[in-house]
Design an enzyme around this catalytic site. Structure first.
Site, mmCIF file in Angstrom:
data_model
loop_
_atom_site.group_PDB
_atom_site.id
_atom_site.type_symbol
_atom_site.label_atom_id
_atom_site.label_comp_id
_atom_site.label_asym_id
_atom_site.label_seq_id
_atom_site.Cartn_x
_atom_site.Cartn_y
_atom_site.Cartn_z
ATOM 1 N N ASP A 41 0.838 -1.202 0.000
ATOM 2 C CA ASP A 41 0.000 0.000 0.000
ATOM 3 C C ASP A 41 0.871 1.249 0.000
ATOM 4 O OD1 ASP A 41 -1.988 -1.801 0.166
ATOM 5 O OD2 ASP A 41 -2.806 -1.114 2.096
ATOM 6 N N ALA A 42 1.970 1.204 0.778
ATOM 7 C CA ALA A 42 2.842 2.379 0.886
ATOM 8 C C ALA A 42 3.473 2.705 -0.467
ATOM 9 C CB ALA A 42 3.928 2.138 1.923
ATOM 10 N N GLU A 43 3.853 1.657 -1.207
ATOM 11 C CA GLU A 43 4.447 1.899 -2.537
ATOM 12 C C GLU A 43 3.406 2.498 -3.487
ATOM 13 O OE1 GLU A 43 7.680 -1.467 -3.558
ATOM 14 O OE2 GLU A 43 5.914 -2.231 -2.496
ATOM 15 N N ASP A 45 0.800 4.289 -2.607
ATOM 16 C CA ASP A 45 0.543 5.672 -2.186
ATOM 17 C C ASP A 45 1.629 6.620 -2.683
ATOM 18 O OD1 ASP A 45 -1.708 4.836 -0.962
ATOM 19 O OD2 ASP A 45 -0.873 4.795 1.069
ATOM 20 N N SER A 90 -35.398 -4.659 -17.826
ATOM 21 C CA SER A 90 -35.489 -5.259 -16.509
ATOM 22 C C SER A 90 -35.450 -6.786 -16.692
ATOM 23 C CB SER A 90 -36.809 -4.788 -15.907
ATOM 24 O OG SER A 90 -36.851 -5.114 -14.582
ATOM 25 N N LEU A 91 -35.715 -7.532 -15.651
ATOM 26 C CA LEU A 91 -35.759 -8.990 -15.787
ATOM 27 C C LEU A 91 -37.097 -9.494 -15.262
ATOM 28 C CD1 LEU A 91 -32.278 -10.063 -14.335
ATOM 29 C CD2 LEU A 91 -33.052 -10.457 -16.670
ATOM 30 N N GLU A 124 -25.401 -16.236 -12.919
ATOM 31 C CA GLU A 124 -24.790 -15.231 -12.034
ATOM 32 C C GLU A 124 -25.715 -15.022 -10.853
ATOM 33 O OE1 GLU A 124 -24.826 -11.939 -14.656
ATOM 34 O OE2 GLU A 124 -22.922 -12.467 -15.583
ATOM 35 N N LYS A 126 -28.126 -12.740 -8.616
ATOM 36 C CA LYS A 126 -28.890 -11.506 -8.845
ATOM 37 C C LYS A 126 -28.503 -10.559 -7.729
ATOM 38 C CE LYS A 126 -33.036 -9.343 -10.246
ATOM 39 N NZ LYS A 126 -32.911 -8.158 -9.512
ATOM 40 N N ASP A 128 -28.079 -7.272 -5.466
ATOM 41 C CA ASP A 128 -29.046 -6.272 -5.011
ATOM 42 C C ASP A 128 -28.376 -4.907 -4.898
ATOM 43 O OD1 ASP A 128 -31.441 -5.317 -4.286
ATOM 44 O OD2 ASP A 128 -31.438 -6.137 -2.254
ATOM 45 N N ARG A 147 -29.548 3.508 -14.714
ATOM 46 C CA ARG A 147 -30.545 2.922 -15.590
ATOM 47 C C ARG A 147 -31.683 3.910 -15.862
ATOM 48 N NH1 ARG A 147 -35.382 0.394 -15.041
ATOM 49 N NH2 ARG A 147 -35.844 -1.130 -16.651
ATOM 50 N N GLU A 186 -23.864 -4.043 -12.144
ATOM 51 C CA GLU A 186 -24.512 -3.609 -10.912
ATOM 52 C C GLU A 186 -23.492 -2.884 -10.030
ATOM 53 O OE1 GLU A 186 -27.658 -4.285 -11.020
ATOM 54 O OE2 GLU A 186 -28.471 -4.425 -8.996
ATOM 55 N N TYR A 238 -22.285 -7.348 -15.805
ATOM 56 C CA TYR A 238 -23.105 -8.510 -16.150
ATOM 57 C C TYR A 238 -23.559 -8.521 -17.601
ATOM 58 C CZ TYR A 238 -27.053 -5.377 -14.935
ATOM 59 O OH TYR A 238 -27.915 -4.337 -14.845
ATOM 60 N N LYS A 339 -35.617 -16.287 -8.404
ATOM 61 C CA LYS A 339 -35.548 -15.717 -7.066
ATOM 62 C C LYS A 339 -35.478 -16.786 -5.971
ATOM 63 C CE LYS A 339 -35.987 -11.215 -7.740
ATOM 64 N NZ LYS A 339 -37.003 -10.398 -7.132
ATOM 65 N N CYS A 433 -67.019 2.402 14.991
ATOM 66 C CA CYS A 433 -65.828 2.993 14.382
ATOM 67 C C CYS A 433 -64.903 3.511 15.491
ATOM 68 C CB CYS A 433 -66.222 4.141 13.459
ATOM 69 S SG CYS A 433 -64.811 5.104 12.902
ATOM 70 N N CYS A 436 -64.869 7.580 15.316
ATOM 71 C CA CYS A 436 -65.997 8.470 15.607
ATOM 72 C C CYS A 436 -67.048 7.787 16.469
ATOM 73 C CB CYS A 436 -66.629 8.965 14.302
ATOM 74 S SG CYS A 436 -67.462 7.671 13.384
ATOM 75 N N CYS A 451 -67.181 2.215 8.176
ATOM 76 C CA CYS A 451 -67.849 3.225 9.001
ATOM 77 C C CYS A 451 -68.831 3.949 8.095
ATOM 78 C CB CYS A 451 -66.813 4.207 9.559
ATOM 79 S SG CYS A 451 -67.579 5.630 10.359
ATOM 80 N N CYS A 456 -67.442 11.148 9.509
ATOM 81 C CA CYS A 456 -66.391 10.598 10.367
ATOM 82 C C CYS A 456 -65.090 11.376 10.147
ATOM 83 C CB CYS A 456 -66.184 9.117 10.039
ATOM 84 S SG CYS A 456 -64.758 8.421 10.906
HETATM 85 S S1 IVH Z 1 -29.039 -8.812 -16.545
HETATM 86 C C1 IVH Z 1 -31.247 -7.644 -20.203
HETATM 87 N N1 IVH Z 1 -27.732 -9.842 -14.516
HETATM 88 O O1 IVH Z 1 -31.610 -6.811 -11.903
HETATM 89 C C2 IVH Z 1 -30.907 -8.142 -18.851
HETATM 90 N N2 IVH Z 1 -29.216 -8.071 -14.089
HETATM 91 O O2 IVH Z 1 -34.452 -7.005 -12.312
HETATM 92 C C3 IVH Z 1 -30.686 -7.092 -17.880
HETATM 93 N N3 IVH Z 1 -29.329 -7.390 -11.747
HETATM 94 O O3 IVH Z 1 -31.858 -3.847 -13.723
HETATM 95 C C4 IVH Z 1 -30.135 -7.428 -16.601
HETATM 96 N N4 IVH Z 1 -27.874 -8.824 -10.975
HETATM 97 O O4 IVH Z 1 -29.784 -4.098 -12.273
HETATM 98 C C5 IVH Z 1 -28.621 -8.928 -14.914
HETATM 99 N N5 IVH Z 1 -26.511 -10.831 -12.820
HETATM 100 C C6 IVH Z 1 -27.376 -9.933 -13.217
HETATM 101 C C7 IVH Z 1 -27.985 -9.031 -12.310
HETATM 102 C C8 IVH Z 1 -28.909 -8.125 -12.793
HETATM 103 C C9 IVH Z 1 -28.676 -7.836 -10.667
HETATM 104 C C10 IVH Z 1 -30.317 -6.307 -11.743
HETATM 105 C C11 IVH Z 1 -30.148 -5.313 -12.856
HETATM 106 C C12 IVH Z 1 -31.485 -5.175 -13.508
HETATM 107 C C13 IVH Z 1 -32.398 -5.825 -12.512
HETATM 108 C C14 IVH Z 1 -33.574 -6.443 -13.219
#
Ligand code: IVH
Length: 739
Positions: A41-43, A45, A90-91, A124, A126, A128, A147, A186, A238, A339, A433, A436, A451, A456
């Site tokens: 780390d020192a190097e 820095d 989205s997914l 992969e 998912k 958060d 996004r 993400e 991703y 999920k 109620c 009232c 009610c 009221c």
């Molecule tokens: S792929 C076209 N891969 O989940 C596919 N999304 O519910 C687009 N997310 O907005 C997403 N882990 O922000 C993908 N391994 C992963 C993910 C992932 C988290 C999020 C992502 C997306 C949301 C959709």
């Protein structure tokens, strides 16, 4: 190292700065991406300090890929908007093995000739956190976008440059670097970093963050990048947005030429070799069954995982098959979030309280000993109605299971009977109620007790809260807390009373200063003059009339009077309106209390109207103008009248073609115009335009007044035509000039 040695030669300084940047990027990558540092780390820095000194001595050496930018520095007033070149989807979710297999079958139905055995999946976690797009031109990070709504994101480049595992320049040691690369992934905080950040927050007397996701989201959207730099964010790639491999020659348009990546796995390994981190345990599963095993194993590791996850993501590995499947309006057909089962926790049901809503419904609410369910503290949960309490056999004092699935509202699953001590008490649903003391009734076929007292205080208070809320007129700065205070003090008894409040009177209230009192009054005045008919109908809180129904009613009837006189038959001709909704509308207008409120609002000038669509017989200009009188200034009334007169002449056969440039166009206003908003809207609608509620690709024109807000940025980013007020008025009146 002393930077002075380069102080008399810019050339020499330039060479050393380039060398330092390469060294720092490499060692940063070894440390943050590979997790395998080569120097101390020192190097590190010492090298970093040398570069800082050099850039201070020679400001011309500053560059967008300099690791010195990782400490932040830029402060913004607001985050500008940018359109994504490809939509960020989205997914869709599946919650069980059955749903996952159904998802696979659906894919196969859309891929004739492909068998289940041909499919393999890139897996992969998912994660958060929040989605991010990083844009690289000629290998350099030039822009980072959130996004946003999928089409337009907010620019957070300075903040993302401070994220240590994001490459500022793509690595070119393992293969070609694309001319343009949009890397998606993400942004998140590990559980450990999050805990340490919260300790620091508390030590500074700042509010701790509720969970890593909130902490990450707040940090990404910081206006001061120095603050963002102190937050331990990470980016895990991703996927890809747009990729262009070679520099297009100036004459030809960009062709999507062959990519060296033909599968999801190749894309991800490619991103990795360009310098990105990817999810730690991403893997290829060669069959549907292995996806299931992988997902179960991940669920088992969830607690010990370095960051929060709520499932697995399965993506079809073959890019040609991905392409064949494409996207729905919301999500890809080739990928799905698989999920985990909902998160549960045990706690005590301390009490059941009754809340009286704006329609008089008595809703039982569980009061719980606060408990953390998947990172969110839960202390209350709705129990819906009396039958639900019976069916679940809940008793006050019970140990209960509380569940939360994803972002879903927490719910009480049921009691844990073996934990009962005998002290638990049965809950008796009140026969009056609680607010009232009035009579309560349960209609046949309904689960809710209601009610019946129209006066009221709870019903009144909740109706006013609804009136100002997002679901109603959305009056910014006039929130539920204020309404409660005003009603309790007896200053307000109906929505109309709000508009009579003067700043002097408000100033005495708790936590209401001079400025907030002025803002409060101004917000109400704005709402009074700009409310649209659909919003107004929503705000009235007629049972079963939500946003969609309100729009349809407004378009069909055009005014509150016309709606109040509508017969059941007329109402039932509207899609989504059945006898039940029609009866609710009828009941609403028959109620003397409501009649009074409506008369008061009309007296205040809060009485929007709308041009009705698809009129079977066209109304005369005089009729329409008469309907608008009261809300339209003489000036606008004149143009409205002439506009309509023009269209009548045309309808009478003077010209066959549609000469009105606004006919069928989608419009939105932003900023302040010299006309009031309702006048402008009425003009636009009379010219055949539809008014949208937000900026999207569907919009044809954004009409911009003084001090426009973020809508302008967003519209520019989407390439939408912008009109100033003069141009708008000219177009709105063109019809007359032509005819
Ligand atoms: S792929 C076209 N891969 O989940 C596919 N999304 O519910 C687009 N997310 O907005 C997403 N882990 O922000 C993908 N391994 C992963 C993910 C992932 C988290 C999020 C992502 C997306 C949301 C959709």
């Amino acid at each position: 190292m002393n930077a002075d040695i380069y102080s008399d030669s810019l050339e020499q300084a330039k060479l050393r700065a380039a060398e330092l940047r390469t060294l720092l990027e490499h060692h940063g990558w070894r440390y943050y991406v590979q997790d395998d540092p080569e120097i101390s780390d020192a190097e590190y820095d010492a090298l970093f300090r040398e570069l800082v000194l050099l850039e201070e001595r020679w400001p011309a050496l500053k560059s967008p890929d300099s690791p010195t930018l990782r400490v932040g520095g830029e402060v913004l007033d607001s985050l500008p908007s940018y359109a994504h070149s490809l939509r960020m989807y989205s997914l869709d979710n599946v919650f069980s093995m059955e749903e996952w297999r159904e998802f696979v079958q659906k894919m196969l139905r859309l891929l004739p000739g492909v068998r289940e055995g041909d499919l393999s999946f890139w897996m992969e976690p998912k994660m958060d956190g929040l989605a991010m797009e990083l844009i690289y031109e000629k290998g350099l990070l030039v822009r980072a976008l959130t996004r946003g709504d999928g089409e337009v994101g907010e620019e957070v480049t300075a903040n993302m440059r401070t994220v240590k595992n994001i490459p500022l320049r793509l690595r070119d040691d393992a293969g070609p670097v694309p001319f343009l690369l949009e890397a998606r992934g993400e942004v998140l905080m590990t559980k450990k970093d999050f805990a340490a950040l919260n300790l620091r927050q508390e030590a500074r007397g700042a509010k701790p963050f509720a969970n890593p996701r909130n902490a990450a989201a707040g940090s990404v959207r910081q206006l001061d990048s120095t603050v963002a730099a102190e937050r331990p964010l990470r980016f895990l790639a991703y996927g890809l947005g747009r990729v262009v491999w070679s520099e297009p020659s100036s004459a030809e348009t960009v062709k999507e030429e062959a990519s060296p990546w033909n599968s999801q796995q190749e894309c991800m390994l490619g991103l990795q070799s360009l310098g990105f981190s990817i999810a730690p345990n991403a893997a290829l599963c060669p069959s549907v069954a292995e996806v299931e095993t992988w997902q179960r194993a991940l669920a088992g590791e969830r607690k010990s995982f370095p960051f929060e996850l709520d499932g697995a993501v399965a993506k079809l590995n073959s890019l040609p098959l991905q392409k064949r499947l494409g996207f729905t309006a919301r999500a890809p057909r080739f990928a799905v979030a698989f999920k985990f089962e909902a998160m549960q926790a045990a706690t005590k049901l301390e009490d059941i309280q009754i809340q009286v809503g704006r329609t008089g419904v008595l809703t039982p609410v569980a009061v719980l000993t606060p408990v953390s369910v998947g990172g969110v503290t839960v202390s209350r949960a709705t129990l819906h109605n009396e039958d639900e309490i019976r069916a679940k056999d809940l008793r006050i004092g019970d140990k209960v299971l509380v569940r939360r699935a994803g972002d879903v509202i927490p719910e009480v699953v049921g009691p844990i009977p073996e934990k009962r001590t005998g002290e638990e008490k049965e809950f008796i649903f009140p026969s009056t109620c609680p607010e009232c003391g009035g009579h309560v009734r349960r209609e046949a076929g309904e689960a809710a007790w209601r009610c019946v007292n129209r006066a009221c205080p709870a019903v009144r208070r909740e109706s006013i809260k609804h009136f100002v809320s997002k679901a109603g007129l959305d009056i910014q700065g006039v929130g539920a807390r204020w309404v409660e205070q005003l009603v309790d003090l007896g200053l307000v008894q109906s929505p109309a009373d709000l508009f009579g409040l003067r700043a002097e009177k408000l100033r005495g209230l708790e936590r209401m200063g001079e400025k907030s009192a002025a803002n409060f009054v101004a917000a109400l005045e704005k709402a009074r003059t700009t409310a649209t008919l659909p919003r107004f109908l929503c705000a009235l809180g007629i049972r079963h009339v939500g946003e969609q129904t309100a729009k349809a009613l407004a378009r069909t009837f055009g005014s509150v009077e016309a709606l109040s006189e509508a017969t059941e038959e007329q109402l039932c001709r509207i899609p989504d309106v059945g006898p039940e909704v029609a009866a609710a509308i009828d009941d609403f207008f028959a109620e003397p209390g409501n009649k009074q409120v409506l008369a008061d609002l009309k007296g205040l000038g809060l009485w929007p109207v709308m041009t009705v669509q698809a009129r079977p017989a066209r109304q005369t200009a005089a009729q329409v103008a008469a309907r608008h009188s009261g809300i339209i200034s003489p000036l606008a009334q004149n143009s409205l009248l002439s506009l309509l007169t023009g269209s009548e002449e045309r309808a009478q056969g003077q010209t066959g073609e549609n000469q009105n440039p606004l006919e069928g166009k989608k419009l939105l206003f932003t900023g302040s115009l010299s006309l009031s908003r309702s006048e402008a809207k009425a003009l636009a609608e009379a010219a055949g335009a539809d008014i949208l509620s937000g900026v999207s690709r569907k919009l044809d024109f954004l009409v911009v007044g003084e001090e426009p807000g973020s809508k302008l940025d967003k519209a520019r980013a989407l390439g939408i035509s912008i009109l100033d007020e003069q141009e708008f008025l000219r177009l709105a009146r063109t019809e007359r000039q032509h005819s």
